[in-house]
Design a protein around this motif. Structure first.
Motif: not given
Length: 909
Positions: A732, A765, A813
């Motif tokens: 990410l 991302s 996330t």
């Protein structure tokens, strides 16, 4: 032989006009109840807290408790018939019961909509005030702040991004308190909010943070931000000054973190230490109890909450208001259906109107998310006899005594400026509701519970009132008051006076049971991601990702491990045990709800301090989170379950135990059912219940014993060498992605996927939008590449995957990404290093040399030299992490967080 009971031995009628009785114990099928002049025979075994009819009820006739309707009969109900609806039958179907239930429901949920008759409205007079007063020993603050019952130093994370900072700072300062007898503690207040762009609850969050600052129990407060979040210290200060919060009366400091994590901790320690002599000099003085502001809460409620414990709080509140103090009733959705009672006595029509406006607004907000406020009751509520929101609300409303009038209806966290009885808008989620009451100025919380909720707030004492003697005896080390004495014959006036005296003692410094246990949590009313229904149908019927890997160009080897090894011969040493091959072996405790989170953390802390399982496990981890209680069902609940299953089946987890609070929607039986549905062997897990196993101390012993048994029976692990095919990584990014970094991360992705490994990139991302990354992975025809897996979904097939991400929140996330089964997260950071995961290591890398001056102590790898060498640099550092010769820096320093998303459709109930 059938047992014969006198009615008082078996059940209670809340009011004489009711046609349904509440069983005060489990009553077996065939039991005979002597009621008035008749003998009632029970048709089915009636669970404790559940209801049976004491009068014949015809189809279409209303069922009554407290002489208020909670449903309508759908078939003839005779005296002795188990009264049950479809929702409860469904909720009990996943429980392991040893007796039969009725095959079909005999009533449907129904209550009359309430309409305020403004034309004939009559303002209610206030109860007569006492001429004298009572005294407690408190901390006098500014006139607008009031008087504290405690004296704390509070470390407040302005948003979720600085939550781990204040927690770590508080931990480093704990030993200081022993030198300052007038300081009750140095406590962190970390929460989930403010971590995404443009949240819908900004005003609510600013009001809450400003209220936290000026609560009279605060002796000093440090607020920490990074200065670039959606809510900042500057915004909090501006809001507080604009709205008249007396923050200058509080010893305080707004701190924006700019340097490395360790350097900021050192500076924070020095600042707080400077404050301690000043805070310690604050002394208790005799004060009128008119300065007491009590928050009224109920959690883990049961059928007796409205019979014993809540009426007890109503008695105490009425008494305090007559002395000039204030009480706050909250939990908006838990009053739906009880409006006739709540509004039977109101100060003026404006207050009644405002109350109904808040209720209607709450209903509207829930409709934006495809659910309704009526869906509030949890699995624990229903198990203990609260069949629907109407029955729950009628009982919850008993925290207002029949003679008490509602004086004010206020927004969440709005300051309580005068004495009187308040209603504050809030969700039924206990922690979210309590946070609003603390922000409003409450200096004590009274919390009733049927199941035995253990919730406490960090710097406001919580008095726990349990509904029945049996449950009090089970949880005697975690409860303050046994309201079950009322069910056994003690007069409410006598019990109320005893508890009122206890309240004065606790206000004066006597520690509550929860304070002694050291258990406390915070959660602010969480952001709702939608503010209309424009996308509702689309979201409700969103396509489910197929779970199949996404084809990328240049990954021609397609799992040929031998060819991949020739291309890059790096090897990794993993362990193999049973059918599991992994880079680590941990013991994991998964709390099934937010209220079990801190207890799980306390247990793992002790296990790690004892070095339990040191030879077989690298350590113990608890995944404390904010979900499982007071949230909507449907997609949000499925998202929660999916993510939890991802962790239960994670390859790094050797032993896993589920720890329930006991009254949540997502209890152990719920999770067992989810595992059965998804084909997961539920028998290999451990299970424990804070409430059913007897409280914090006893459940801790049970959990420790389970892990000890598992470790004693474990076989030695085998060391194995694997190549790139054994890697499971997530990638990410945060901030701008340079061309070289994008290209090299694409090369790394192709290398691992070609070998047969796993790479997962979250949908949010920036890598997926970066041309340098995209053009090396996707063909020109792959313009809009859709996610292949859902948030938190355990990956079934290796390859390249994109995971759905409903928010831009970093920790949310990472939480979902780790649940997919990745064993290493590579994070390309562009502005500053970020919070790490509790057990999946995060390698924080940067390609910008400008980050070195301030963050060299936090970054694990600065990519330097020829960009063509960056892939190997990452792999070499990854090898060190996976083989435990290098620990990522911020994980080692404790900058760790964990937070589940609620998705687009989650809402607090």
């Amino acid at each position: 032989m059938d047992v014969v009971y006198q009615f008082e031995e078996a059940a209670r009628l809340p009011l004489p006009g009711d046609n349904c009785a509440v069983a005060i114990r489990q009553l077996n099928s065939g039991s005979v109840i002597q009621y008035e002049s008749q003998s009632i025979v029970l048709d089915y075994t009636v669970m404790e807290g559940h209801r049976f009819a004491v009068k014949a009820i015809a189809p279409g006739e209303e069922l009554l408790s407290w002489q208020l309707p909670f449903g309508v009969a759908v078939q003839p109900i005779l005296p002795g018939h188990y009264v049950i609806n479809e929702t409860v039958l469904e909720a009990l179907s996943v429980r392991k019961l040893s007796f039969a239930l009725p095959p079909v429901p005999n009533f449907a949920d129904q209550a009359h909509p309430y309409v305020l008759d403004e034309e004939n409205f009559q303002p209610a007079p206030a109860s007569p005030a006492y001429a004298d007063t009572r005294i407690f020993m408190g901390y006098r603050r500014h006139e607008d702040r009031g008087v504290g019952t405690r004296n704390y130093v509070v470390l407040l994370g302005t948003t979720s991004q600085t939550g781990s900072y204040v927690k770590k700072l508080a931990a480093r300062l704990q030993d200081e308190c022993k030198n300052y007898p007038n300081i009750d503690g140095i406590v962190p207040v970390a929460h989930t909010e403010g971590g995404t762009d443009k949240p819908n609850n900004v005003d609510l969050l600013l009001r809450t943070l400003a209220g936290f600052m000026v609560n009279p129990n605060v002796g000093a407060v440090l607020l920490a931000d990074y200065g670039n979040e959606s809510v900042t210290n500057e915004m909090v200060e501006a809001y507080a000054r604009k709205h008249g919060y007396t923050i200058d009366d509080v010893l305080h400091k707004f701190v924006s973190l700019a340097d490395s994590f360790e350097e900021e901790l050192v500076k924070g320690e020095a600042l707080v230490r400077e404050w301690l002599p000043t805070v310690n000099a604050m002394q208790r003085t005799p004060e009128s109890i008119s300065h007491l502001r009590i928050g009224l809460q109920c959690g883990g409620s049961d059928a007796f909450s409205g019979v014993s414990a809540n009426p007890l709080l109503g008695w105490i509140s009425e008494e305090l208001v007559r002395y000039g103090g204030a009480a706050s009733l909250a939990e908006t959705d838990e009053l739906i259906g009880a409006e006739p009672y709540v509004l039977s006595k109101v100060r003026n029509v404006e207050t009644a109107r405002k109350f109904l406006e808040l209720v209607n607004r709450f209903k509207e907000r829930t409709s934006w998310h495809g659910t309704s406020a009526e869906g509030n009751p949890s699995g624990g509520n229903m198990y203990r006899g609260l069949y629907n929101i109407y029955l729950k609300s009628i009982g919850a409303a008993m925290k207002k005594d029949p003679v008490t009038r509602i004086d004010y209806a206020t927004e969440y966290g709005e300051l309580m400026k005068d004495g009187g009885y308040y209603f504050m808008d809030s969700p039924g989620n206990d922690l979210e509701s309590i946070a609003g009451q603390v922000a409003a100025g409450c200096n004590m919380i009274f919390f009733t519970t049927g199941n035995g909720s253990i919730t406490n707030f960090p710097y406001v004492p919580t008095v726990k009132v349990v509904t029945t003697t049996r449950r009090f005896q089970l949880l005697s080390n975690d409860m303050d008051v046994n309201a079950g004495q009322y069910l056994e014959g003690k007069a409410m006036d006598e019990l109320g006076q005893e508890v009122f005296e206890l309240a004065i003692q606790i206000a004066s410094g006597q520690r509550s049971v929860g304070e002694k246990a050291g258990h406390a949590q915070v959660q602010i009313w969480r952001n709702w991601q939608q503010n209309d229904t424009s996308r509702l149908e689309t979201l409700l019927h969103a396509p489910v990702p197929a779970g199949e890997p996404i084809e990328i160009q240049g990954a021609e080897i397609q799992g040929d491990a031998a060819a991949a090894a020739t291309a890059n011969p790096i090897q990794f040493t993993f362990t193999r045990q049973r059918d599991r091959q992994s880079s680590d072996n941990i013991g994991l405790i998964v709390p099934t709800s937010l209220c079990a989170g801190q207890v799980a953390g306390m247990i793992t802390k002790r296990l790690n301090e004892q070095a339990a399982g040191q030879s077989a496990l690298s350590g113990f981890v608890a995944l404390a989170h904010t979900e499982g209680c007071g949230t909507s069902g449907g997609p949000a609940e499925s998202l929660f379950a999916r993510t939890m299953l991802g962790y239960i089946t994670h390859p790094m987890v050797e032993h896993c135990l589920l720890l329930e609070h006991g009254c949540e929607k997502t209890h152990n039986d719920y999770m067992r059912h989810q595992m059965d549905v998804h084909g997961i062997d539920a028998s290999r897990l451990g299970y424990a219940s804070i409430q059913l196993d007897g409280g914090i101390a006893k459940v801790s012993e049970k959990v420790e014993a389970w892990f000890a048994d598992r470790l004693a029976a474990a076989q030695p692990a085998e060391k194995v060498a694997v190549g790139l095919e054994g890697l499971r990584i997530g990638i990410l990014s945060d901030g701008t992605i340079g061309e070289d970094a994008g290209e090299q991360l694409a090369a790394l992705t192709k290398m691992i996927v070609s070998a047969g490994g796993l790479v997962v990139v979250p949908e949010n991302s920036g890598l997926l939008a970066a041309a340098a990354f995209r053009q090396h992975l996707f063909t020109a025809s792959q313009v809009h590449v859709q996610p292949s897996i859902a948030y938190g979904e355990h990956v079934r097939s290796n390859g390249f995957h994109i995971m759905e991400t409903p928010t831009t929140h970093w920790v949310e996330t990472v939480t979902g990404l780790a649940a997919t089964g990745v064993e290493l997260v590579i994070a390309l950071v562009g502005s500053r290093p970020m919070q790490t995961h509790p057990f999946v290591p995060m390698l924080q890398i940067a390609s910008e040399q400008s980050m070195l001056p301030k963050h060299q102590q936090d970054i694990d790898l600065i990519l330097s030299g020829d960009p063509a060498s960056w892939t190997n640099q990452i792999l070499e550092r990854s090898k060190q992490v996976l083989e435990h010769t290098y620990t990522p820096r911020l994980h080692q320093q404790g900058n760790i967080d964990f937070q589940l998303t609620r998705g687009f459709l989650g809402v607090s109930l």
